[in-house]
Design a protein around this motif. Structure first.
Motif, short mmCIF file in Angstrom:
data_model
loop_
_atom_site.label_atom_id
_atom_site.label_comp_id
_atom_site.label_asym_id
_atom_site.label_seq_id
_atom_site.Cartn_x
_atom_site.Cartn_y
_atom_site.Cartn_z
N ASP A 188 0.84 -1.20 0.00
CA ASP A 188 0.00 0.00 0.00
C ASP A 188 0.87 1.25 0.00
O ASP A 188 0.58 2.23 -0.70
CB ASP A 188 -0.92 0.03 1.22
CG ASP A 188 -1.98 -1.06 1.22
OD1 ASP A 188 -2.31 -1.56 0.13
OD2 ASP A 188 -2.46 -1.41 2.32
N MET A 189 1.93 1.22 0.80
CA MET A 189 2.82 2.37 0.89
C MET A 189 3.55 2.60 -0.43
O MET A 189 3.72 3.75 -0.87
CB MET A 189 3.81 2.19 2.03
CG MET A 189 3.09 2.19 3.38
SD MET A 189 4.19 2.13 4.76
CE MET A 189 4.88 3.77 4.72
N LEU A 240 3.29 5.99 -2.80
CA LEU A 240 4.44 6.70 -3.36
C LEU A 240 4.37 6.73 -4.89
O LEU A 240 4.74 7.73 -5.51
CB LEU A 240 5.75 6.06 -2.89
CG LEU A 240 6.15 6.42 -1.47
CD1 LEU A 240 7.22 5.47 -0.95
CD2 LEU A 240 6.63 7.85 -1.39
N LYS A 241 3.87 5.65 -5.48
CA LYS A 241 3.75 5.61 -6.94
C LYS A 241 2.73 6.64 -7.43
O LYS A 241 2.91 7.24 -8.49
CB LYS A 241 3.33 4.21 -7.39
CG LYS A 241 3.49 3.99 -8.88
CD LYS A 241 3.15 2.58 -9.29
CE LYS A 241 4.25 1.65 -8.84
NZ LYS A 241 4.08 0.27 -9.28
N TYR A 249 11.25 11.33 0.03
CA TYR A 249 10.29 10.23 0.23
C TYR A 249 9.15 10.66 1.14
O TYR A 249 7.98 10.38 0.86
CB TYR A 249 10.98 9.00 0.81
CG TYR A 249 11.83 8.23 -0.17
CD1 TYR A 249 11.54 8.19 -1.53
CD2 TYR A 249 12.94 7.52 0.27
CE1 TYR A 249 12.34 7.48 -2.41
CE2 TYR A 249 13.73 6.81 -0.62
CZ TYR A 249 13.42 6.79 -1.96
OH TYR A 249 14.20 6.09 -2.84
N ALA A 250 9.48 11.35 2.23
CA ALA A 250 8.44 11.77 3.17
C ALA A 250 7.47 12.74 2.50
O ALA A 250 6.25 12.62 2.63
CB ALA A 250 9.06 12.41 4.41
N LYS A 297 2.22 13.58 -0.19
CA LYS A 297 1.53 13.99 -1.42
C LYS A 297 0.66 12.84 -1.93
O LYS A 297 -0.50 13.04 -2.32
CB LYS A 297 2.57 14.38 -2.47
CG LYS A 297 2.00 14.82 -3.79
CD LYS A 297 3.12 15.18 -4.75
CE LYS A 297 2.60 15.47 -6.14
NZ LYS A 297 3.70 15.73 -7.09
N GLY A 298 1.19 11.62 -1.92
CA GLY A 298 0.42 10.45 -2.35
C GLY A 298 -0.77 10.18 -1.43
O GLY A 298 -1.84 9.80 -1.91
N LEU A 299 -0.57 10.37 -0.12
CA LEU A 299 -1.70 10.23 0.82
C LEU A 299 -2.81 11.20 0.47
O LEU A 299 -3.99 10.85 0.48
CB LEU A 299 -1.24 10.49 2.26
CG LEU A 299 -0.66 9.37 3.07
CD1 LEU A 299 -0.25 9.87 4.44
CD2 LEU A 299 -1.60 8.20 3.19
#
Length: 169
Positions: A118-119, A123-124, A154-155, A160-162
Motif C-alpha cells: 500500500d505504501m 508513493l507511486k 520520500y516523506a 503527497k500520495g496520501l
C-alpha cells in the motif's frame, strides 16, 4: 522539511479537523488548546524561505515549533485515535530517538493499517518508484543492519500520495 510542515501536510492529506488535532495531541499526552494547534499549524520562516516566500525578520509570536518528541507524541495519539488503545496499555508509549521522516512513515503505516505494498502504491501515486528493499530499510528498527534514513523527498512524496489517495474519496 521541518516537523511543523510534516503536521501541516499530514493534516491536509487526511483532512483532519482542528478539534480532532486537539484530541489526537491529548491522546499522545500533550495538552494543546485549539488556538495552540493553530499556532503549530503555521509555517516557520525557514520553511517559507524554502518554498520561495519572504520571511519576516522578527520572530513569529503566533508559531509553536514542533520538536521530534512532540511529533512522535502526536503520531502515537494518531494511532490511538484511528485504532484505539491497546488492551492493558495505560499512558503513552515511550519516545524513541528516531528521525522524523522514518517516524512519520512507520506510525502512519500503523495508524492507517497499510501494508508495505500500500505504501509503495501511495508513493507511486506521487510519481516516485521505490523498491520493496528500500521501503523495508526505511521501516526497520533503528540500529538494524539494513536500516536506512528516510529522506525528505520520500516523506514529502508519501504525504503527497496520501493526499491524492484520501482527499479524492
Amino acid at each position: 522539511m521541518d516537523n511543523n510542515d510534516i503536521l501541516i501536510r499530514l493534516r491536509y492529506a487526511l483532512d483532519i479537523k482542528n478539534n480532532d488535532m486537539v484530541e489526537i495531541f491529548k491522546l499522545g499526552g500533550i495538552a494543546l488548546s485549539k488556538d495552540d494547534v493553530q499556532k503549530v499549524l503555521t509555517k516557520t520562516p525557514e520553511s517559507d524561505e524554502e518554498d520561495g516566500g519572504i520571511s519576516a525578520s522578527s520572530e513569529n509570536e503566533n508559531h509553536i515549533p514542533v520538536d521530534n518528541a512532540m511529533l512522535e507524541s502526536f503520531l502515537n495519539g494518531f494511532i490511538i485515535h484511528k485504532r484505539g488503545r491497546q488492551e492493558g496499555q495505560t499512558g503513552t508509549p515511550p519516545l524513541t530517538n528516531e528521525p522524523a521522516n522514518n517516524l512519520l512513515l512507520k506510525k502512519v503505516k500503523i495508524a492507517l493499517q497499510l501494508t508495505s505494498d500500500d505504501m509503495l502504491d501511495i508513493l507511486k501515486l506521487a510519481g516516485v518508484t521505490v523498491t520493496k528493499g528500500e521501503m523495508g530499510g526505511i521501516l526497520r528498527k533503528q540500529g538494524h543492519k539494513n536500516y536506512s534514513v528516510c529522506g525528505d523527498r520520500y516523506a514529502r512524496n508519501f504525504l503527497k500520495g496520501l493526499a491524492m489517495k484520501y482527499r479524492k474519496q
